[in-house]
Write a protein that holds these residues in place. Structure first.
Motif, short mmCIF file in Angstrom:
data_model
loop_
_atom_site.label_atom_id
_atom_site.label_comp_id
_atom_site.label_asym_id
_atom_site.label_seq_id
_atom_site.Cartn_x
_atom_site.Cartn_y
_atom_site.Cartn_z
N PRO A 130 46.46 56.06 43.30
CA PRO A 130 46.87 55.54 41.99
C PRO A 130 45.63 55.14 41.17
O PRO A 130 44.60 54.79 41.74
N ALA A 131 45.74 55.26 39.87
CA ALA A 131 44.62 54.84 39.01
C ALA A 131 44.91 53.43 38.53
O ALA A 131 45.53 53.23 37.48
N LEU A 132 44.49 52.45 39.30
CA LEU A 132 44.81 51.06 38.98
C LEU A 132 43.65 50.39 38.25
O LEU A 132 42.49 50.76 38.43
N GLN A 133 43.99 49.38 37.47
CA GLN A 133 43.00 48.74 36.61
C GLN A 133 42.04 47.83 37.36
O GLN A 133 42.40 47.21 38.36
N ILE A 134 40.84 47.75 36.84
CA ILE A 134 39.86 46.76 37.29
C ILE A 134 39.77 45.71 36.18
O ILE A 134 39.64 46.06 35.01
N ASP A 135 39.89 44.44 36.56
CA ASP A 135 39.76 43.37 35.58
C ASP A 135 38.41 42.70 35.80
O ASP A 135 38.24 41.94 36.76
N ALA A 136 37.46 43.01 34.94
CA ALA A 136 36.11 42.41 35.05
C ALA A 136 35.87 41.44 33.91
O ALA A 136 34.72 41.23 33.50
N SER A 137 36.94 40.84 33.38
CA SER A 137 36.81 39.98 32.21
C SER A 137 36.30 38.57 32.55
O SER A 137 35.83 37.85 31.67
N HIS A 138 36.41 38.17 33.83
CA HIS A 138 35.91 36.84 34.23
C HIS A 138 34.39 36.86 34.25
O HIS A 138 33.79 37.88 34.62
N LYS A 139 33.76 35.76 33.89
CA LYS A 139 32.29 35.79 33.80
C LYS A 139 31.60 35.94 35.15
O LYS A 139 30.50 36.48 35.24
N ARG A 140 32.25 35.50 36.24
CA ARG A 140 31.58 35.56 37.56
C ARG A 140 32.24 36.51 38.55
O ARG A 140 31.59 37.00 39.47
N PHE A 141 33.55 36.73 38.41
CA PHE A 141 34.29 37.48 39.42
C PHE A 141 34.99 38.70 38.82
O PHE A 141 35.16 38.78 37.60
N ALA A 142 35.44 39.60 39.70
CA ALA A 142 36.21 40.77 39.24
C ALA A 142 37.33 41.08 40.22
O ALA A 142 37.24 40.74 41.41
N LEU A 143 38.37 41.69 39.71
CA LEU A 143 39.50 42.14 40.52
C LEU A 143 39.61 43.66 40.42
O LEU A 143 39.70 44.21 39.34
N THR A 204 39.72 42.00 51.54
CA THR A 204 39.10 43.29 51.20
C THR A 204 38.14 43.11 50.02
O THR A 204 37.82 41.98 49.64
N GLY A 205 37.74 44.20 49.42
CA GLY A 205 36.87 44.14 48.24
C GLY A 205 37.64 44.03 46.94
O GLY A 205 37.07 44.28 45.87
N ALA A 206 38.90 43.66 47.00
CA ALA A 206 39.69 43.56 45.76
C ALA A 206 39.18 42.46 44.85
O ALA A 206 39.14 42.61 43.63
N LEU A 207 38.77 41.34 45.43
CA LEU A 207 38.18 40.25 44.65
C LEU A 207 36.72 40.09 45.09
O LEU A 207 36.45 39.96 46.28
N PHE A 208 35.81 40.12 44.12
CA PHE A 208 34.40 40.06 44.49
C PHE A 208 33.58 39.39 43.39
O PHE A 208 34.02 39.27 42.24
N GLU A 209 32.39 38.96 43.80
CA GLU A 209 31.47 38.36 42.84
C GLU A 209 30.74 39.49 42.13
O GLU A 209 30.30 40.45 42.77
#
Ligand code: SF4
Ligand code: SF4
Length: 238
Positions: A130-143, A204-209
């Motif tokens: 699936p082509a799922l979204q990456i949310d990198a809008s947080h200043k320190r973290f990403a989903l 997993t790597g779903a949430l990372f700095e």
């Protein structure tokens, strides 16, 4: 509290009536795979990896949700369980995009470790990609939703430990996704305190700095047991 005696893999063991089979297995150093369970968080029995056999029960039982009973006969390892657990891990790999070689937690991922533990040398199911979204809008973290296994550790730690309740789950089945603040971008969240607890407990790597290049995000989960001991027993010890 009364004590229950039961049979675990052929050995008689005793446990408190409030303990689950998984609690006892951890005490006895009996390995049980898990993804949604994490010491210090409430149980949801979502991943079904910790299933065990109980004599006289027609179905497998989730060890994290099943309290010990007097006289119970529990088996944690068998061909049937090994086959079942391998199928679950394969389905998780097939459902989203787990490309370990380019992942930020390559080498430190609980899903990857489970793949090794269940002997997964290939995946027998069709990859869904699936082509799922990456949310990198947080200043320190990403989903990265592509790496998410829907264990809901992030939801629980943010609600039960941090008290912010930023995370929730939207949708059902394969369409389910974790969201922040009623599906607003994480960076716009008014409830998030930027504590980073969700990032650390994610298996997993779903949430990372954001600062971590691939294969360099080692997660620290010890803080949860420390916080739990401190809050429940007023003991600030590690
Ligand atoms: S950083 Fe802290 S407050 Fe923000 S979503 Fe994660 S656990 Fe919740
Ligand atoms: S983002 Fe991580 S912790 Fe949250 S549900 Fe997905 S895999 Fe679990």
């Amino acid at each position: 509290m009364s004590v229950k005696t039961f049979t675990l893999n052929g050995e008689l063991v005793s446990a408190g009536e409030d303990q689950t089979i998984l609690d006892v297995c951890d005490e006895q150093k009996v390995p049980i795979p898990r993804l949604c369970h994490l010491e210090g968080l409430g149980e949801i029995g979502a991943c079904r990896l910790c299933m065990v056999e109980i004599q006289g029960w027609s179905k497998l039982a989730p060890s994290c949700m099943t309290r010990v009973e007097e006289g119970m006969v529990v088996t944690t390892s068998s061909e049937r369980l090994q086959s079942y657990r391998r199928s679950i891990v394969e389905l998780l790999f097939a459902e989203r995009n787990h490309v370990c070689a380019i992942c930020v937690v390559n080498g430190y991922c609980e899903l990857q470790n489970l793949g090794y533990a269940v002997g997964m040398d290939h995946v027998r199911f069709a990859y869904q990609n699936p082509a799922l979204q990456i949310d990198a809008s947080h200043k320190r973290f990403a989903l990265d939703n592509n790496r998410c296994v829907l264990c809901q550790r992030c939801v629980r730690v943010c609600d039960e430990v941090e008290g912010a309740h930023t995370w929730d789950v939207k949708g059902r089945g394969a369409a389910a996704q974790v969201i922040t603040d009623l599906d607003a971008p994480w960076g716009q969240s008014e409830s998030c305190t930027s504590c980073g607890k969700c990032v650390q407990v994610c298996p997993t790597g779903a949430l990372f700095e954001k600062i971590r290049p691939k294969a360099e995000m080692v997660k620290n989960r010890d803080f949860l047991v420390y916080l739990k001991t401190a809050r429940e027993k007023k003991l600030w010890i590690r």
